[in-house]
Design an enzyme around this catalytic site. Structure first.
Site, PDB file in Angstrom:
ATOM      1  N   SER A  52      -3.669  -2.680  -2.620  1.00 44.20           N
ATOM      2  CA  SER A  52      -4.046  -2.673  -1.203  1.00 44.20           C
ATOM      3  C   SER A  52      -5.460  -2.103  -1.126  1.00 44.20           C
ATOM      4  O   SER A  52      -5.926  -1.460  -2.087  1.00 44.20           O
ATOM      5  CB  SER A  52      -3.084  -1.744  -0.448  1.00 44.20           C
ATOM      6  OG  SER A  52      -3.581  -1.414   0.830  1.00 44.20           O
TER       7      SER A  52
ATOM      8  N   TYR B 238       2.139   5.958   0.443  1.00 44.49           N
ATOM      9  CA  TYR B 238       1.622   4.593   0.237  1.00 44.49           C
ATOM     10  C   TYR B 238       0.286   4.638  -0.509  1.00 44.49           C
ATOM     11  O   TYR B 238       0.085   3.908  -1.483  1.00 44.49           O
ATOM     12  CB  TYR B 238       1.459   3.922   1.604  1.00 44.49           C
ATOM     13  CG  TYR B 238       1.131   2.446   1.558  1.00 44.49           C
ATOM     14  CD1 TYR B 238       2.137   1.494   1.404  1.00 44.49           C
ATOM     15  CD2 TYR B 238      -0.186   2.002   1.697  1.00 44.49           C
ATOM     16  CE1 TYR B 238       1.845   0.135   1.375  1.00 44.49           C
ATOM     17  CE2 TYR B 238      -0.488   0.638   1.668  1.00 44.49           C
ATOM     18  CZ  TYR B 238       0.524  -0.287   1.515  1.00 44.49           C
ATOM     19  OH  TYR B 238       0.225  -1.634   1.484  1.00 44.49           O
TER      20      TYR B 238
HETATM   21  P1  NAD Z   1       6.850  -7.807   3.705  1.00 44.02           P
HETATM   22  O1  NAD Z   1       7.690  -6.723   4.299  1.00 44.02           O
HETATM   23  O2  NAD Z   1       6.818  -9.140   4.365  1.00 44.02           O
HETATM   24  O3  NAD Z   1       7.237  -8.025   2.177  1.00 44.02           O
HETATM   25  C1  NAD Z   1       7.728  -7.013   1.372  1.00 44.02           C
HETATM   26  C2  NAD Z   1       8.687  -7.654   0.406  1.00 44.02           C
HETATM   27  O4  NAD Z   1       9.231  -6.639  -0.422  1.00 44.02           O
HETATM   28  C3  NAD Z   1       9.856  -8.349   1.125  1.00 44.02           C
HETATM   29  O5  NAD Z   1      10.188  -9.538   0.454  1.00 44.02           O
HETATM   30  C4  NAD Z   1      10.980  -7.330   0.978  1.00 44.02           C
HETATM   31  O6  NAD Z   1      12.258  -7.935   1.017  1.00 44.02           O
HETATM   32  C5  NAD Z   1      10.641  -6.779  -0.391  1.00 44.02           C
HETATM   33  N1  NAD Z   1      11.289  -5.497  -0.666  1.00 44.02           N
HETATM   34  C6  NAD Z   1      11.285  -4.364   0.072  1.00 44.02           C
HETATM   35  N2  NAD Z   1      12.046  -3.422  -0.532  1.00 44.02           N
HETATM   36  C7  NAD Z   1      12.540  -3.983  -1.663  1.00 44.02           C
HETATM   37  C8  NAD Z   1      13.405  -3.537  -2.688  1.00 44.02           C
HETATM   38  N3  NAD Z   1      13.947  -2.307  -2.674  1.00 44.02           N
HETATM   39  N4  NAD Z   1      13.707  -4.402  -3.698  1.00 44.02           N
HETATM   40  C9  NAD Z   1      13.209  -5.659  -3.716  1.00 44.02           C
HETATM   41  N5  NAD Z   1      12.376  -6.136  -2.763  1.00 44.02           N
HETATM   42  C10 NAD Z   1      12.060  -5.298  -1.749  1.00 44.02           C
HETATM   43  O7  NAD Z   1       5.382  -7.198   3.575  1.00 44.02           O
HETATM   44  P2  NAD Z   1       4.021  -7.817   3.003  1.00 44.02           P
HETATM   45  O8  NAD Z   1       3.001  -7.455   3.993  1.00 44.02           O
HETATM   46  O9  NAD Z   1       4.173  -9.209   2.568  1.00 44.02           O
HETATM   47  O10 NAD Z   1       3.792  -6.851   1.736  1.00 44.02           O
HETATM   48  C11 NAD Z   1       3.829  -7.299   0.396  1.00 44.02           C
HETATM   49  C12 NAD Z   1       2.980  -6.381  -0.467  1.00 44.02           C
HETATM   50  O11 NAD Z   1       1.615  -6.464  -0.032  1.00 44.02           O
HETATM   51  C13 NAD Z   1       3.362  -4.907  -0.395  1.00 44.02           C
HETATM   52  O12 NAD Z   1       3.258  -4.317  -1.660  1.00 44.02           O
HETATM   53  C14 NAD Z   1       2.320  -4.338   0.566  1.00 44.02           C
HETATM   54  O13 NAD Z   1       2.099  -2.968   0.331  1.00 44.02           O
HETATM   55  C15 NAD Z   1       1.117  -5.169   0.194  1.00 44.02           C
HETATM   56  N6  NAD Z   1       0.070  -5.217   1.226  1.00 44.02           N
HETATM   57  C16 NAD Z   1       0.318  -5.758   2.453  1.00 44.02           C
HETATM   58  C17 NAD Z   1      -0.717  -5.796   3.403  1.00 44.02           C
HETATM   59  C18 NAD Z   1      -0.539  -6.426   4.776  1.00 44.02           C
HETATM   60  O14 NAD Z   1      -1.448  -6.302   5.614  1.00 44.02           O
HETATM   61  N7  NAD Z   1       0.536  -7.112   5.060  1.00 44.02           N
HETATM   62  C19 NAD Z   1      -1.965  -5.233   3.078  1.00 44.02           C
HETATM   63  C20 NAD Z   1      -2.155  -4.675   1.818  1.00 44.02           C
HETATM   64  C21 NAD Z   1      -1.129  -4.677   0.895  1.00 44.02           C
END
Ligand code: NAD
Length: 261
Positions: A143, A156
């Site tokens: 991130s 985080y």
């Molecule tokens: P999201 O909530 O849509 O996806 C998260 C995924 O992780 C989901 O598929 C969820 O089911 C899964 N998950 C959660 N807990 C779990 C567990 N215990 N076991 C297995 N799977 C699990 O969110 P996202 O925004 O797509 O985030 C995905 C990644 O990207 C994360 O690591 C997040 O930190 C990172 N990220 C997101 C953003 C953003 O703006 N959305 C920015 C920077 C980084």
């Protein structure tokens, strides 16, 4: 050597991929020809349906494997059940926002387990398979918070800085083995979860959609545009391509300029 992004015959395991960025990455890897293994901790019809849809649209093998990324044994079992893992995308992640003195201990433990330790376990299980295959790609979804900090996000930010460190160590231990390890550092990405926050933010700030997106949600993102899951998927495909064979142990920001500030 011809530069190719054809991933035919490779198998990609993407943790946390039944929604958002993980699903977007799985779709782009499948479009590039990779077989994909989707994952989350649930075991619903919809989870398996996503895999079936990707298989039929992209003409690749796709399946969904339930495994809880907060548990080390589940992380390792995911790779074992996948059977092959040429491309490992460590994407599962959760968030909790609170000051350090009020941060619930169970939330700290869960964030460190899911956002950081899971990548240690899956990588440990996947590297022998990659070494046997003579080729591999580890892509950790960090991130902008892997490179910079914000208040109230101690767990985080610690986990995301930690995964950048793990990425570097993985790269060094695999150097010269046709296995690379890199971290993608997204800024704010328009996922269904982020989309769902917009109406609440409009109410709280009494602003229209465009203003709340530009001035509140994207306050730190100079482009004033969200990154998309397709762009994250395209970045992952690039890291799997021949063009990226010498890119290892580093971070690629997809953050509209956030970390240039
Ligand atoms: P999201 O909530 O849509 O996806 C998260 C995924 O992780 C989901 O598929 C969820 O089911 C899964 N998950 C959660 N807990 C779990 C567990 N215990 N076991 C297995 N799977 C699990 O969110 P996202 O925004 O797509 O985030 C995905 C990644 O990207 C994360 O690591 C997040 O930190 C990172 N990220 C997101 C953003 C953003 O703006 N959305 C920015 C920077 C980084």
């Amino acid at each position: 050597m011809a530069i190719t992004t054809d991933l035919s015959g490779k198998t990609a395991v993407i943790t946390g991929s039944n929604s958002g960025i993980g699903l977007g990455i799985a779709r782009e890897l499948a479009k590039a020809g990779a077989h994909v293994v989707l994952n989350s901790f649930t075991d619903r019809k919809e989870d398996h349906a996503l895999a079936a849809e990707i298989a039929s649209v992209c003409g690749v093998k796709a399946r969904y494997i339930k495994a809880d990324m907060s548990k080390g044994d589940d992380c390792r079992a995911l790779i074992e059940e996948a059977g092959a893992c040429d491309i490992l995308v460590n994407n599962a992640g959760i968030q909790h926002v609170a000051g350090i003195d009020k941060f619930p201990v169970d939330k700290w433990d869960a964030i460190i387990a899911i956002n950081l330790s899971s990548a240690f376990h899956t990588t440990a299980a996947a590297l022998p398979l990659m070494r046997d295959a003579g080729w591999g790609r580890v892509i950790n979804i960090a991130s902008a918070h892997g490179l910079t900090a914000s208040p109230y996000k101690s767990a985080y930010v610690a986990a995301k800085h930690g995964i950048v460190g793990l990425t570097k160590v993985t790269a060094l231990e695999c150097a010269g083995q046709q296995i690379t390890a890199n971290a993608i550092c997204p800024g704010y990405v328009l996922t269904p979860l982020v989309e769902a926050q917009i109406p609440d933010q409009m109410k709280t700030h009494d602003m229209d959609r465009d203003t709340v997106v530009r001035e509140v949600m994207l306050a730190r993102q100079p482009s004033k545009e969200f990154a998309t899951v397709e762009q994250l998927g395209g970045t992952a495909v690039f890291l799997c391509s021949d063009a990226a064979a010498q890119i290892t142990g580093t971070t690629i920001s997809v953050d509209g300029g956030w970390t240039a500030l």
